[in-house]
Design an enzyme around this catalytic site. Structure first.
Site, short mmCIF file in Angstrom:
data_model
loop_
_atom_site.label_atom_id
_atom_site.label_comp_id
_atom_site.label_asym_id
_atom_site.label_seq_id
_atom_site.Cartn_x
_atom_site.Cartn_y
_atom_site.Cartn_z
CE1 TYR A 48 22.73 22.00 -37.23
CE2 TYR A 48 24.06 20.57 -38.62
CZ TYR A 48 23.92 21.72 -37.86
OH TYR A 48 24.99 22.58 -37.74
CG ASP A 62 32.07 23.95 -42.95
OD1 ASP A 62 31.52 25.04 -43.16
OD2 ASP A 62 31.93 23.28 -41.90
CG ASP A 89 26.20 25.50 -39.58
OD1 ASP A 89 26.47 26.62 -39.13
OD2 ASP A 89 27.03 24.62 -39.84
CG ASP A 91 28.79 28.79 -41.65
OD1 ASP A 91 28.75 27.70 -41.05
OD2 ASP A 91 28.98 28.87 -42.87
CG HIS A 116 24.12 26.45 -35.00
ND1 HIS A 116 25.37 26.65 -35.54
CD2 HIS A 116 23.71 25.24 -35.42
CE1 HIS A 116 25.71 25.58 -36.26
NE2 HIS A 116 24.71 24.72 -36.22
CD GLU A 118 30.65 28.78 -36.80
OE1 GLU A 118 29.85 27.83 -36.81
OE2 GLU A 118 31.66 28.84 -37.53
CB CYS A 126 35.26 21.34 -39.42
SG CYS A 126 34.80 20.05 -38.26
NE ARG A 161 30.31 25.78 -34.14
CZ ARG A 161 30.61 25.07 -35.21
NH1 ARG A 161 29.64 24.49 -35.92
NH2 ARG A 161 31.85 24.93 -35.62
CD GLU A 191 31.66 21.92 -33.03
OE1 GLU A 191 31.14 20.99 -32.38
OE2 GLU A 191 31.56 22.03 -34.27
CG ASN A 213 28.60 18.42 -34.02
OD1 ASN A 213 28.13 17.54 -34.73
ND2 ASN A 213 29.51 19.28 -34.45
C1 LIG Z 1 28.18 21.01 -37.37
C2 LIG Z 1 29.03 21.60 -38.44
O1 LIG Z 1 29.19 22.97 -38.18
C3 LIG Z 1 28.34 21.49 -39.80
O2 LIG Z 1 28.55 22.38 -40.62
O3 LIG Z 1 27.66 20.51 -40.02
C4 LIG Z 1 30.42 20.92 -38.57
C5 LIG Z 1 30.36 19.43 -38.78
C6 LIG Z 1 31.64 18.78 -39.29
O4 LIG Z 1 32.41 19.43 -40.03
O5 LIG Z 1 31.85 17.60 -39.01
C7 LIG Z 1 31.28 21.30 -37.37
O6 LIG Z 1 31.92 22.36 -37.42
O7 LIG Z 1 31.26 20.56 -36.38
MG LIG Z 2 29.04 24.24 -39.71
#
Ligand SMILES: C[C@](O)(C(=O)O)[C@H](CC(=O)O)C(=O)O
Ligand SMILES: [Mg+2]
Length: 303
Positions: A48, A62, A89, A91, A116, A118, A126, A161, A191, A213
């Site tokens: 991943y 993020d 990912d 986004d 993926h 979202e 996140c 997602r 999610e 996840n």
């Molecule tokens: C899966 C995720 O999108 C990621 O960017 O890895 C994050 C992981 C995290 O921040 O713990 C998520 O949004 O869950």
């Molecule tokens: Mg992410």
């Protein structure tokens, strides 16, 4: 040596097979190209590539600051080091549906097996944090349709997602997931499921594979592979695990150097020089020039 000899097309087929298998597939999140070597050695089904990790590596939160170029470049560097399929990912797809279409083609070019997209809107966050915002159903569906129409390799996996669970509850999440699957998504990433029963309900009500996840410090408990497999989940990601573990180790060794004046106490926890060279296949480069790997003294192997 150099890069993986498995083509992107073959990796996409392998990804589809892993999703269809009875056994749940585990995809740990590679935080660097090199870390894929360890993932592959342990026999995992895939890798991943986390958007959060990618942003964090650049010293950023993020929240949708990274660009398509940055993500495609880094994901491509990671994908080419491994024989395993990589799921990245993407986004929110980096813009409008037309941008999503371009995103898919760039990620195909970079050798990814799937991505993926979202349904949050920017600034995103996140999925395990509160206070998220999601786009309406029409926009979410448009993103997936654009993605599906843009792909040139029909085996490139387009996963949808949905983050709506944390906003409008489980029923809304199931309904949204069904709409996204109808729009052509090959798999669903629901999610922030609250418990195992929610994963189970999601998996049993959808005709496409479901991802779980298992991020630490999030809203979902850290269920085992067996628990998730029994719940009908098809694949599990551990997105930030390696980055968190590595950064924890880095913090410890820096503290040792600072407080003890030497890293000696941490050396036993390190990957040895010999092991590192093994991972980069150093020895094999003698094929080009026998002078490349000739520093080992007979009877005295590298530590
Ligand atoms: C899966 C995720 O999108 C990621 O960017 O890895 C994050 C992981 C995290 O921040 O713990 C998520 O949004 O869950
Ligand atoms: Mg992410």
């Amino acid at each position: 040596m150099l890069y993986s000899n498995v083509t992107a097309e073959e990796k996409r087929v392998a990804f589809r097979e892993a999703l269809a298998a009875d056994e749940v597939a585990q995809f740990p999140g590679a935080f660097t190209p090199l870390s894929t070597k360890l993932i592959q050695e342990q026999g995992f089904e895939g890798v991943y590539i986390s958007g959060g990790v990618l942003a964090n590596e650049l010293g950023l939160p993020d929240i949708g600051l990274t660009t398509l170029t940055e993500v495609a470049t880094r994901a491509g560097q990671i994908a080419r080091t491994t024989d395993l399929p990589c799921l990245v990912d993407a986004d929110t797809g980096f813009g409008e549906p037309m941008n999503v279409a371009r995103t898919i083609q760039e990620l195909e070019n970079a050798g990814l097996a799937g991505c993926h997209i979202e349904d949050q809107f920017n600034p995103k966050r996140c999925g395990h944090l509160d206070g998220k915002n999601v786009v309406d159903e029409e926009t979410a569906v448009k993103r997936i349709r654009a993605a599906v129409e843009a792909r040139r390799d029909s085996n490139f996996v387009i996963m949808a997602r949905t983050d709506i669970r944390g906003v409008d509850g489980f029923d809304a999440a199931l309904e949204r997931a069904q709409k996204l699957a109808d729009a052509g998504a090959d798999a669903i990433f629901p999610e922030a499921m609250a418990d195992l029963a929610e994963f189970e309900a999601m998996a049993s009500n959808l005709d496409v594979p479901v991802l779980a996840n298992m991020t630490e410090f999030g809203k979902s408990q850290l269920f085992t592979k067996q628990q998730l497999q029994d719940a009908g989940v098809s694949m599990i990601i551990y997105p930030v695990t390696l980055q968190r573990q590595a950064m924890g180790a880095i913090e410890r060794v820096l503290s040792a150097i600072r407080t003890q004046g030497t890293q000696e106490s941490e050396v036993d926890n390190m990957l040895t020089r010999a092991r590192l060279y093994e991972l980069v296949d150093y020895n094999a480069y003698n094929q080009f020039d026998t002078g490349v790997f000739n520093f080992e003294v007979p009877g005295k192997p590298l530590a």
